[in-house]
Design an enzyme around this catalytic site. Structure first.
Site, mmCIF file in Angstrom:
data_model
loop_
_atom_site.group_PDB
_atom_site.id
_atom_site.type_symbol
_atom_site.label_atom_id
_atom_site.label_comp_id
_atom_site.label_asym_id
_atom_site.label_seq_id
_atom_site.Cartn_x
_atom_site.Cartn_y
_atom_site.Cartn_z
ATOM 1 N N GLY A 46 -5.878 -1.974 2.910
ATOM 2 C CA GLY A 46 -4.746 -2.552 3.614
ATOM 3 C C GLY A 46 -3.473 -2.322 2.829
ATOM 4 O O GLY A 46 -3.514 -2.084 1.610
ATOM 5 N N GLN A 51 4.958 -3.748 0.116
ATOM 6 C CA GLN A 51 4.336 -3.011 -0.992
ATOM 7 C C GLN A 51 4.904 -1.608 -1.193
ATOM 8 O O GLN A 51 4.653 -0.991 -2.223
ATOM 9 C CB GLN A 51 2.824 -2.919 -0.777
ATOM 10 C CG GLN A 51 2.134 -4.272 -0.911
ATOM 11 C CD GLN A 51 0.645 -4.116 -0.753
ATOM 12 O OE1 GLN A 51 0.133 -4.096 0.352
ATOM 13 N NE2 GLN A 51 -0.063 -3.964 -1.866
ATOM 14 N N CYS A 88 -5.649 -5.743 -5.147
ATOM 15 C CA CYS A 88 -4.422 -5.393 -4.440
ATOM 16 C C CYS A 88 -3.830 -4.137 -5.074
ATOM 17 O O CYS A 88 -3.799 -4.029 -6.298
ATOM 18 C CB CYS A 88 -3.444 -6.557 -4.545
ATOM 19 S SG CYS A 88 -1.882 -6.275 -3.705
ATOM 20 N N LEU A 89 -3.349 -3.214 -4.255
ATOM 21 C CA LEU A 89 -2.767 -1.984 -4.803
ATOM 22 C C LEU A 89 -1.513 -2.275 -5.633
ATOM 23 O O LEU A 89 -1.133 -1.466 -6.474
ATOM 24 C CB LEU A 89 -2.439 -1.001 -3.679
ATOM 25 C CG LEU A 89 -3.648 -0.429 -2.924
ATOM 26 C CD1 LEU A 89 -3.192 0.501 -1.808
ATOM 27 C CD2 LEU A 89 -4.593 0.300 -3.866
ATOM 28 N N HIS A 130 -4.747 -11.289 3.863
ATOM 29 C CA HIS A 130 -4.123 -10.794 2.620
ATOM 30 C C HIS A 130 -2.826 -10.040 2.937
ATOM 31 O O HIS A 130 -1.796 -10.264 2.302
ATOM 32 C CB HIS A 130 -5.138 -9.887 1.906
ATOM 33 C CG HIS A 130 -4.652 -9.231 0.653
ATOM 34 N ND1 HIS A 130 -5.237 -9.442 -0.585
ATOM 35 C CD2 HIS A 130 -3.644 -8.338 0.439
ATOM 36 C CE1 HIS A 130 -4.593 -8.730 -1.495
ATOM 37 N NE2 HIS A 130 -3.627 -8.043 -0.906
ATOM 38 N N GLU A 131 -2.877 -9.172 3.943
ATOM 39 C CA GLU A 131 -1.700 -8.348 4.275
ATOM 40 C C GLU A 131 -0.588 -9.186 4.912
ATOM 41 O O GLU A 131 0.592 -8.989 4.625
ATOM 42 C CB GLU A 131 -2.086 -7.187 5.194
ATOM 43 C CG GLU A 131 -3.128 -6.230 4.620
ATOM 44 C CD GLU A 131 -2.838 -5.770 3.199
ATOM 45 O OE1 GLU A 131 -1.651 -5.651 2.832
ATOM 46 O OE2 GLU A 131 -3.794 -5.546 2.450
ATOM 47 N N HIS A 134 1.396 -10.908 2.386
ATOM 48 C CA HIS A 134 2.417 -10.061 1.747
ATOM 49 C C HIS A 134 3.747 -10.159 2.503
ATOM 50 O O HIS A 134 4.816 -10.175 1.892
ATOM 51 C CB HIS A 134 1.978 -8.590 1.745
ATOM 52 C CG HIS A 134 1.135 -8.197 0.560
ATOM 53 N ND1 HIS A 134 1.550 -8.347 -0.740
ATOM 54 C CD2 HIS A 134 -0.094 -7.626 0.492
ATOM 55 C CE1 HIS A 134 0.601 -7.893 -1.556
ATOM 56 N NE2 HIS A 134 -0.416 -7.454 -0.834
#
Ligand code: ZN
Length: 179
Positions: A46, A51, A88-89, A130-131, A134
């Site tokens: 995701g 991000q 997480c990236l 999660h996304e 963000h």
């Protein structure tokens, strides 16, 4: 195909609230495609606009069952709970356990600007939450327990004791933040 640099923890953009998209046009479609390319390139499941430094309410998700590109996603129903490990990236090699709703309904627009409703549970529900977090300027470590660092399996030798392993992780984060 265009890759966008991923913003890392410490960057203010990860703490800002993303703005609603007024119109799903070619600009937004290119953004969504670049986000998908960037997510797949980094083996993510995701990615949210914040991000890559774009404060628009756009996310891409792929739990293995196919790509979802969502605009203005909103959770309209939720039930149950699940706890699982997340990464997480934007926080390379950092993991933690997060409690989430087990089932959610998400309403959004797709890449054509058409209204869609997604009923998700388990892993997909976790990724979506999660996304969407963000987009609110939230990061999983805000609510995670058991936060720990792990070296990527592909990186150089694993140190023998935990302390030096953690030092190696920190060095890796500093020298090479994105693979
Ligand atoms: Zn994330």
């Amino acid at each position: 195909m265009a890759l966008r640099p991923i913003r890392l923890i410490g960057d203010d953009v990860l703490r800002k609230k993303a703005k609603k998209v007024e119109r799903v046009n070619d600009f937004i479609r290119t953004l969504l495609d670049d986000m998908a390319d960037t997510m797949y390139k980094h083996d993510g499941v995701g990615l949210a606009g914040n991000q890559i430094g774009v404060l628009k309410r756009v996310i891409v998700v792929d739990d293995g069952a196919g790509l979802l590109q969502l605009v203005n996603p909103v959770i309209t129903e939720q039930s149950g709970s699940q706890t699982g490990t997340e990464g997480c990236l934007s926080l390379p090699d950092i993991y933690g356990d997060v409690e989430r709703y087990d089932k959610i309904t998400v309403k959004a627009l797709d890449h054509r600007g058409i209204k869609v409703k997604i009923e998700a549970e388990g892993y997909l529900a976790r990724i979506l939450q999660h996304e969407i977090d963000h987009l609110e300027g939230k990061v999983f470590i805000d609510t995670a327990s058991n936060i720990h660092e792990e070296k990527a399996a592909s990186s150089e030798e694993i140190a023998e004791d935990k302390e030096s392993n953690e030092e190696a992780v920190k060095e890796k984060l500093l020298s090479n933040p994105i693979d």
